[in-house]
Every structure is written in structure tokens, then in C-alpha cells.
Write an enzyme that holds these catalytic residues in place. Structure first.
Site, PDB file in Angstrom:
ATOM      1  N   HIS A  56       8.626   2.182  -0.120  1.00  0.00           N
ATOM      2  CA  HIS A  56       9.160   2.686  -1.391  1.00  0.00           C
ATOM      3  C   HIS A  56       8.124   3.563  -2.073  1.00  0.00           C
ATOM      4  O   HIS A  56       6.982   3.659  -1.630  1.00  0.00           O
ATOM      5  CB  HIS A  56       9.644   1.558  -2.289  1.00  0.00           C
ATOM      6  CG  HIS A  56       8.592   0.622  -2.807  1.00  0.00           C
ATOM      7  ND1 HIS A  56       7.853  -0.195  -1.997  1.00  0.00           N
ATOM      8  CD2 HIS A  56       8.159   0.369  -4.081  1.00  0.00           C
ATOM      9  CE1 HIS A  56       7.022  -0.921  -2.730  1.00  0.00           C
ATOM     10  NE2 HIS A  56       7.180  -0.587  -3.998  1.00  0.00           N
ATOM     11  N   HIS A  58       6.453   3.692  -5.017  1.00  0.00           N
ATOM     12  CA  HIS A  58       5.416   3.356  -5.988  1.00  0.00           C
ATOM     13  C   HIS A  58       4.022   3.733  -5.473  1.00  0.00           C
ATOM     14  O   HIS A  58       3.716   3.556  -4.295  1.00  0.00           O
ATOM     15  CB  HIS A  58       5.464   1.868  -6.334  1.00  0.00           C
ATOM     16  CG  HIS A  58       6.576   1.521  -7.287  1.00  0.00           C
ATOM     17  ND1 HIS A  58       7.051   0.240  -7.452  1.00  0.00           N
ATOM     18  CD2 HIS A  58       7.304   2.302  -8.138  1.00  0.00           C
ATOM     19  CE1 HIS A  58       8.025   0.246  -8.353  1.00  0.00           C
ATOM     20  NE2 HIS A  58       8.196   1.477  -8.779  1.00  0.00           N
ATOM     21  N   ASP A  60       1.148   2.470  -5.620  1.00  0.00           N
ATOM     22  CA  ASP A  60       0.306   1.471  -4.955  1.00  0.00           C
ATOM     23  C   ASP A  60       0.793   1.141  -3.542  1.00  0.00           C
ATOM     24  O   ASP A  60       0.263   0.223  -2.902  1.00  0.00           O
ATOM     25  CB  ASP A  60       0.188   0.200  -5.805  1.00  0.00           C
ATOM     26  CG  ASP A  60       1.510  -0.524  -6.007  1.00  0.00           C
ATOM     27  OD1 ASP A  60       2.569   0.123  -5.942  1.00  0.00           O
ATOM     28  OD2 ASP A  60       1.479  -1.760  -6.239  1.00  0.00           O
ATOM     29  N   HIS A  61       1.742   1.919  -3.039  1.00  0.00           N
ATOM     30  CA  HIS A  61       2.175   1.792  -1.644  1.00  0.00           C
ATOM     31  C   HIS A  61       2.043   3.103  -0.871  1.00  0.00           C
ATOM     32  O   HIS A  61       2.144   3.084   0.361  1.00  0.00           O
ATOM     33  CB  HIS A  61       3.620   1.283  -1.572  1.00  0.00           C
ATOM     34  CG  HIS A  61       3.745  -0.139  -2.021  1.00  0.00           C
ATOM     35  ND1 HIS A  61       3.820  -1.204  -1.156  1.00  0.00           N
ATOM     36  CD2 HIS A  61       3.756  -0.674  -3.277  1.00  0.00           C
ATOM     37  CE1 HIS A  61       3.889  -2.334  -1.853  1.00  0.00           C
ATOM     38  NE2 HIS A  61       3.855  -2.030  -3.141  1.00  0.00           N
ATOM     39  N   HIS A 114      14.180  -3.455  -6.804  1.00  0.00           N
ATOM     40  CA  HIS A 114      12.850  -3.168  -7.359  1.00  0.00           C
ATOM     41  C   HIS A 114      12.738  -1.666  -7.624  1.00  0.00           C
ATOM     42  O   HIS A 114      12.343  -1.238  -8.702  1.00  0.00           O
ATOM     43  CB  HIS A 114      11.789  -3.630  -6.371  1.00  0.00           C
ATOM     44  CG  HIS A 114      10.376  -3.368  -6.778  1.00  0.00           C
ATOM     45  ND1 HIS A 114       9.787  -3.989  -7.858  1.00  0.00           N
ATOM     46  CD2 HIS A 114       9.423  -2.566  -6.232  1.00  0.00           C
ATOM     47  CE1 HIS A 114       8.535  -3.565  -7.970  1.00  0.00           C
ATOM     48  NE2 HIS A 114       8.294  -2.707  -6.994  1.00  0.00           N
ATOM     49  N   ASP A 133       8.015  -5.029  -1.652  1.00  0.00           N
ATOM     50  CA  ASP A 133       8.231  -5.616  -2.975  1.00  0.00           C
ATOM     51  C   ASP A 133       9.680  -6.038  -3.204  1.00  0.00           C
ATOM     52  O   ASP A 133      10.128  -6.161  -4.349  1.00  0.00           O
ATOM     53  CB  ASP A 133       7.802  -4.625  -4.060  1.00  0.00           C
ATOM     54  CG  ASP A 133       6.306  -4.357  -4.037  1.00  0.00           C
ATOM     55  OD1 ASP A 133       5.608  -4.928  -3.169  1.00  0.00           O
ATOM     56  OD2 ASP A 133       5.834  -3.572  -4.872  1.00  0.00           O
ATOM     57  N   HIS A 171       2.290  -7.786  -1.697  1.00  0.00           N
ATOM     58  CA  HIS A 171       1.263  -8.189  -2.651  1.00  0.00           C
ATOM     59  C   HIS A 171       0.906  -9.658  -2.476  1.00  0.00           C
ATOM     60  O   HIS A 171       1.687 -10.452  -1.964  1.00  0.00           O
ATOM     61  CB  HIS A 171       1.771  -8.020  -4.093  1.00  0.00           C
ATOM     62  CG  HIS A 171       1.946  -6.610  -4.525  1.00  0.00           C
ATOM     63  ND1 HIS A 171       0.953  -5.883  -5.140  1.00  0.00           N
ATOM     64  CD2 HIS A 171       3.016  -5.785  -4.444  1.00  0.00           C
ATOM     65  CE1 HIS A 171       1.405  -4.674  -5.425  1.00  0.00           C
ATOM     66  NE2 HIS A 171       2.666  -4.586  -5.009  1.00  0.00           N
TER      67      HIS A 171
END
Length: 255
Positions: A56, A58, A60-61, A114, A133, A171
Site C-alpha cells: 500500500h 503509506h 513507511d512502506h 486501512h 497493515d 509492524h
């Protein structure tokens, strides 16, 4: 097993993954929260990367992806419907399609909720799923872009996998998720044991993934919305499972 998987801790609490499909010697990464730790693992393994599988959009990915592409020339695989928010895709996929990682095939599940356009990579032959996530260790992702009903439908897709599937999520929120889960099921013995195992792993600096889907069924309050005991604890006897899930997710949002 032809899939060898390294868990690569990234940032504060993210996990990236380095996969080696041994029969055809293909290397892949699932998500790239940051480049440096992934590059260290790739270089230690021989310095090859063929594919980057993106769950996805975001940051942080995905923020490590440009550096990995520049360093290794890897091809990027992601959800075509969300291409505008992802790094440049070489292979666009959608639900029901698949991607080959050597001799192993990953089926694509759309697990939006999400985010819209979040996908999971499910290697059903190897009984491995990368859920990022959507389904998380002892939890699920906050519903930022979708609806609670949509997130429940997404989790149901993952719940239909083989219970022995090893789940690799995005995470380490395990300790916090455990505290919340106890507020829903304070008498769940399997949950208490899992919280102890997570604490031991954290203390040893070990990852809390993978975990079997069966263990998530036994301990994860978001997957247990259909359990009569959970409904009773919430005062929702007779409620539809999706409504119970929504209540659990709302409680976690303000926990």
C-alpha cells in the site's frame, strides 16, 4: 521450503521482508520502509534483488523503494488501481491475479480498509501471507480510508486462508495490541500466553512475526468478532459479526 524469508526490522516498528525462492534463485522484497537495513540484508545475501512487492501507499512502506530500484534494478509490483500513489510500477496487479516469485505464486487479495487499494500477497502453496497493515500481529490496521464494513470484508478474505498460513504483517504493535485485546477478553488464556511470548521476543530483540492464522483466530480480537463470548463481553449478543468488529475497532481507536 522453497521460500526463505528474512524479517528485516525498519524504522521504529516496521517490518520489511527479504524473500529467497530457492528453486529458481529469485529474490524479492515485500515493502521497503527504509532502504539501508534492506540493502544490508540484500548485500549480505549476494547483492541481488529481482522484485519489490508493494502492499500500500503509506510512506513507511514505500519510501525505501527508489533506492532499492536504483541499486539493484528490481521490478516493482503493486496494485494498478492505486498506481498514482505508488512508486512507478513495472507490474500492475489486481485482486484475483497473481505474481510469480520463482516457482512460487502469490495470489493478490484486495484488503482495502486501512487504505483503499491495500493488497496482500498470499503464497497459498507455501502457506505464507504478507498482510502488511490489514491483518496485523494481534490486531488490524486503523481504518483510514475505507469503512469498518469494508475492513471486515477484507479480514474475512484472509480468514478464509489455511489456518496454518504463516502471517507476516507490517509492524510490531504487539505489546499495545495485547493490552487492548485483554480489555475485550480478559479471561482468554491463549491471549495471555501470547502476550507473554511477545514480551519475551521484544526483550530478546526478536521479531514477533510470523504467526499462524490459527493463533490469530485464538487471540486477535478483530478476528474473534463472531465469537459468542466476545459478543457477550461487549453486550452485543445476537449482533452481526461485522457490527461487532466495528465496535471493537472503534474501541481500539480510542483506547
Amino acid at each position: 521450503m522453497p521460500l526463505e524469508i528474512q524479517v528485516i526490522p525498519c524504522l521504529q516498528d516496521n517490518y520489511g521482508y527479504l524473500i529467497h525462492e530457492t528453486s529458481e534463485d529469485v529474490w524479492a522484497v515485500v515493502d521497503a520502509p527504509e532502504a539501508a537495513p534492506l540493502k544490508a540484508a540484500i548485500d549480505a545475501a549476494g547483492g541481488r534483488l529481482d522484485l519489490i512487492l508493494v502492499t500500500h501507499h503509506h510512506d513507511d512502506h514505500i519510501q525505501g523503494i527508489p533506492d532499492l530500484v536504483a541499486a539493484y534494478g528490481a521490478r516493482v509490483v503493486g496494485h494498478g488501481a492505486d498506481a498514482k500513489r505508488l512508486p512507478a510500477l513495472d507490474v500492475a496487479v489486481s485482486e484475483g491475479e497473481s505474481v510469480q516469485v520463482g516457482a512460487e505464486r502469490a495470489t493478490i487479495l484486495d484488503v482495502s480498509g486501512h487504505t483503499i487499494g491495500h493488497i496482500a500477497f498470499c503464497f497459498e502453496g507455501a502457506k505464507v501471507a504478507f498482510t502488511a497493515d490489514s491483518l496485523m500481529a494481534l490486531g488490524c490496521g486503523r481504518v483510514f480510508e475505507g469503512t469498518y464494513a469494508q475492513m471486515w470484508e477484507s479480514l474475512k478474505k484472509l480468514m478464509a486462508l489455511d489456518p496454518q498460513t504463516q502471517v507476516y504483517s507490517g509492524h510490531n504493535y504487539g505489546a499495545a495490541n495485547g493490552r487492548f485485546a485483554l480489555s475485550i477478553e480478559p479471561e482468554n488464556a491463549a491471549l495471555k500466553a501470547r502476550i507473554e511470548a511477545i514480551a519475551a521476543a521484544d526483550a530478546a530483540g526478536e521479531p514477533i512475526v510470523p504467526v499462524t492464522l490459527a493463533e490469530e483466530f485464538a487471540t486477535n480480537p478483530f478476528l474473534r468478532a463472531g465469537e459468542a463470548s466476545v459478543k457477550a463481553n461487549l453486550g452485543m449478543e445476537g449482533a452481526e459479526d461485522g457490527a461487532v468488529f466495528a465496535e471493537v475497532r472503534k474501541r481500539k481507536d480510542s483506547f
